[in-house]
Write a protein that holds these residues in place. Structure first.
Motif, PDB file in Angstrom:
ATOM      1  N   GLY A 222       0.820  -1.214   0.000  1.00  0.00           N
ATOM      2  CA  GLY A 222       0.000   0.000   0.000  1.00  0.00           C
ATOM      3  C   GLY A 222       0.847   1.254   0.000  1.00  0.00           C
ATOM      4  O   GLY A 222       0.563   2.218  -0.729  1.00  0.00           O
TER       5      GLY A 222
ATOM      6  N   VAL B 117       2.508   1.780  -3.414  1.00  0.00           N
ATOM      7  CA  VAL B 117       1.563   2.328  -4.398  1.00  0.00           C
ATOM      8  C   VAL B 117       1.375   3.828  -4.177  1.00  0.00           C
ATOM      9  O   VAL B 117       1.310   4.610  -5.136  1.00  0.00           O
ATOM     10  CB  VAL B 117       0.219   1.588  -4.324  1.00  0.00           C
ATOM     11  N   VAL B 118       1.292   4.259  -2.926  1.00  0.00           N
ATOM     12  CA  VAL B 118       1.138   5.690  -2.623  1.00  0.00           C
ATOM     13  C   VAL B 118       2.350   6.479  -3.121  1.00  0.00           C
ATOM     14  O   VAL B 118       2.212   7.541  -3.745  1.00  0.00           O
ATOM     15  CB  VAL B 118       0.928   5.907  -1.113  1.00  0.00           C
TER      16      VAL B 118
ATOM     17  N   THR C  60       2.257   6.593  -6.999  1.00  0.00           N
ATOM     18  CA  THR C  60       1.272   7.520  -7.566  1.00  0.00           C
ATOM     19  C   THR C  60       1.639   8.978  -7.286  1.00  0.00           C
ATOM     20  O   THR C  60       1.390   9.853  -8.117  1.00  0.00           O
ATOM     21  CB  THR C  60      -0.133   7.230  -7.011  1.00  0.00           C
TER      22      THR C  60
ATOM     23  N   TRP D 236      -8.200   8.284  -7.333  1.00  0.00           N
ATOM     24  CA  TRP D 236      -7.835   6.950  -6.883  1.00  0.00           C
ATOM     25  C   TRP D 236      -7.091   7.003  -5.557  1.00  0.00           C
ATOM     26  O   TRP D 236      -7.320   6.180  -4.662  1.00  0.00           O
ATOM     27  CB  TRP D 236      -6.977   6.287  -7.958  1.00  0.00           C
ATOM     28  N   ASN D 237      -6.199   7.983  -5.398  1.00  0.00           N
ATOM     29  CA  ASN D 237      -5.467   8.149  -4.136  1.00  0.00           C
ATOM     30  C   ASN D 237      -6.400   8.465  -2.980  1.00  0.00           C
ATOM     31  O   ASN D 237      -6.261   7.938  -1.876  1.00  0.00           O
ATOM     32  CB  ASN D 237      -4.427   9.263  -4.276  1.00  0.00           C
TER      33      ASN D 237
ATOM     34  N   ARG E  41      -9.617   7.757  -2.732  1.00  0.00           N
ATOM     35  CA  ARG E  41     -10.417   6.573  -2.415  1.00  0.00           C
ATOM     36  C   ARG E  41      -9.625   5.569  -1.589  1.00  0.00           C
ATOM     37  O   ARG E  41     -10.142   4.990  -0.632  1.00  0.00           O
ATOM     38  CB  ARG E  41     -10.923   5.925  -3.705  1.00  0.00           C
ATOM     39  N   ASN E  42      -8.382   5.355  -1.960  1.00  0.00           N
ATOM     40  CA  ASN E  42      -7.543   4.425  -1.192  1.00  0.00           C
ATOM     41  C   ASN E  42      -7.321   4.920   0.226  1.00  0.00           C
ATOM     42  O   ASN E  42      -7.322   4.137   1.183  1.00  0.00           O
ATOM     43  CB  ASN E  42      -6.198   4.237  -1.894  1.00  0.00           C
TER      44      ASN E  42
ATOM     45  N   LYS F 110     -10.390   4.242   2.240  1.00  0.00           N
ATOM     46  CA  LYS F 110     -10.515   2.824   2.590  1.00  0.00           C
ATOM     47  C   LYS F 110      -9.623   2.457   3.760  1.00  0.00           C
ATOM     48  O   LYS F 110     -10.023   1.675   4.638  1.00  0.00           O
ATOM     49  CB  LYS F 110     -10.144   1.974   1.364  1.00  0.00           C
ATOM     50  N   GLU F 111      -8.407   3.011   3.792  1.00  0.00           N
ATOM     51  CA  GLU F 111      -7.485   2.705   4.882  1.00  0.00           C
ATOM     52  C   GLU F 111      -7.940   3.300   6.197  1.00  0.00           C
ATOM     53  O   GLU F 111      -7.603   2.790   7.268  1.00  0.00           O
ATOM     54  CB  GLU F 111      -6.091   3.216   4.534  1.00  0.00           C
TER      55      GLU F 111
END
Length: 334
Positions: free
Chosen positions: A257, A260-261, A264, A324-325, A327-328, A331-332
């Motif tokens: 995770g 990916v951050v 991006t 997208w960032n 939203r992630n 979620k976290e």
């Protein structure tokens, strides 16, 4: 007025204005719009409490609207108009059509895609490697400081430094550019003008951003690696896993995770890249990128329509990654 006194006055006025705004807006809400009296007192209190948070949010929303939303709307409007004398007229999609017909636009798209493929991957990989290795050596903190140091340099400053690295002097004279000095030491024929070599010069420009962003990736990923429970690593070692297996099968999946951050975040920086290209090649020798193309149209060609159209293209490319960032991140937090 003395700057210190001016600062004090600004603070006093700003704090006073905020205090007055919140006091008077709540007073208006509770005493005038929804007074807590009469047969509807309970309903009015509930309505006032529903609106009250928006009173606190309004100043921030107003500032965001002025500094973020308005420029987007204004740029969109400019992208569908053209200048006529001292005024402007509706142009529809003509600016976009002109932009799509220009070879320099497609060159910038091609180069941006190349940057997107290489820079985030290389920066994240080097940052992850540095984070892993510096945690295993005694002087790791010193190494981290040195690797992170380029983050303290502006993009233009870094461009000047690397322009000296790529510098080429006439044949037969002493080379001050490190790359040419090394090239000639190992048997090169003549000094190379690295930034004028088509296609390959893009990689020389990318090296500057990778050099800067590796430190950022290292710091974030190092913190993530330190958060991995020691028990899982020790269990893998006891089961016979070698260091590579521990890293790729135990550590990397647990910090995916964070990887990916970081990826991006660097991707967004790449989509907006301007300073390095402007300072080192100014988009010449097939190194044009979208932001530099936009600058050329807006401030050199004075073509606000096509320049604004290219700005909208950059925004459209960045927006999905931002969404997208967000939203992630939500979620976290759940």
């Amino acid at each position: 007025m003395h700057p210190a006194l001016l600062g004090i006055v600004a603070i006093v006025v700003a704090v006073g204005a905020c205090t007055a705004y919140f006091y008077l807006s709540n007073l208006l809400l509770d005493k005038v719009i929804f007074p807590a009296r009469g047969v509807h007192a309970g309903r009015n209190i509930n309505r006032a409490n529903m609106i009250r948070p928006w009173l606190f949010l309004f100043p921030a929303l107003f500032v965001l609207g002025v500094y973020l939303a308005y420029p987007v709307v204004a740029t969109l409007w400019l992208s569908v108009t053209r200048r006529v004398g001292s005024g402007e007229e509706w142009a529809g999609l003509a600016n976009y059509g002109q932009m799509l017909s220009e070879p320099k636009f497609w060159e910038s798209i091609r180069n941006n895609m190349l940057w997107l493929v290489i820079v985030p991957a290389a920066s994240t990989a080097f940052g992850l490697l540095a984070a892993q290795l510096t945690d295993r050596i005694r002087w790791g903190n010193i190494a981290k400081s040195l690797i992170f140091m380029p983050m303290a340099i502006s993009f233009v400053g870094a461009s000047v430094i690397w322009k000296l690295v790529y510098d080429a002097r006439p044949e037969g004279t002493e080379q001050i550019g490190i790359l040419n000095a090394v090239y000639l030491f190992f048997g090169g024929d003549t000094p190379q003008h690295w930034l004028t070599l088509p296609f390959w010069n893009n990689f020389f420009l990318m090296a500057v951003l990778i050099w800067i962003q590796t430190g950022f990736a290292m710091v974030i990923l190092s913190a993530a690696l330190r958060g991995i429970p020691e028990e899982t690593v020790e269990a893998a070692i006891i089961d016979g896993a070698n260091p590579l297996q521990v890293f790729f099968r135990i550590k990397a999946p647990q910090i995916m995770g964070t990887i990916v951050v970081v990826w991006t975040t660097i991707t967004i920086i790449v989509l907006k890249i301007f300073d390095i290209v402007f300072a080192m090649t100014n988009g010449q020798w097939e190194t044009q990128v979208l932001a530099n193309y936009m600058y050329d149209k807006l401030f050199r060609a004075n073509d606000w329509g096509v320049g604004s159209a290219s700005a909208m293209v950059i925004m459209l490319l960045v927006t999905p990654i931002l969404v997208w960032n967000v939203r992630n991140a939500r979620k976290e937090m759940r």
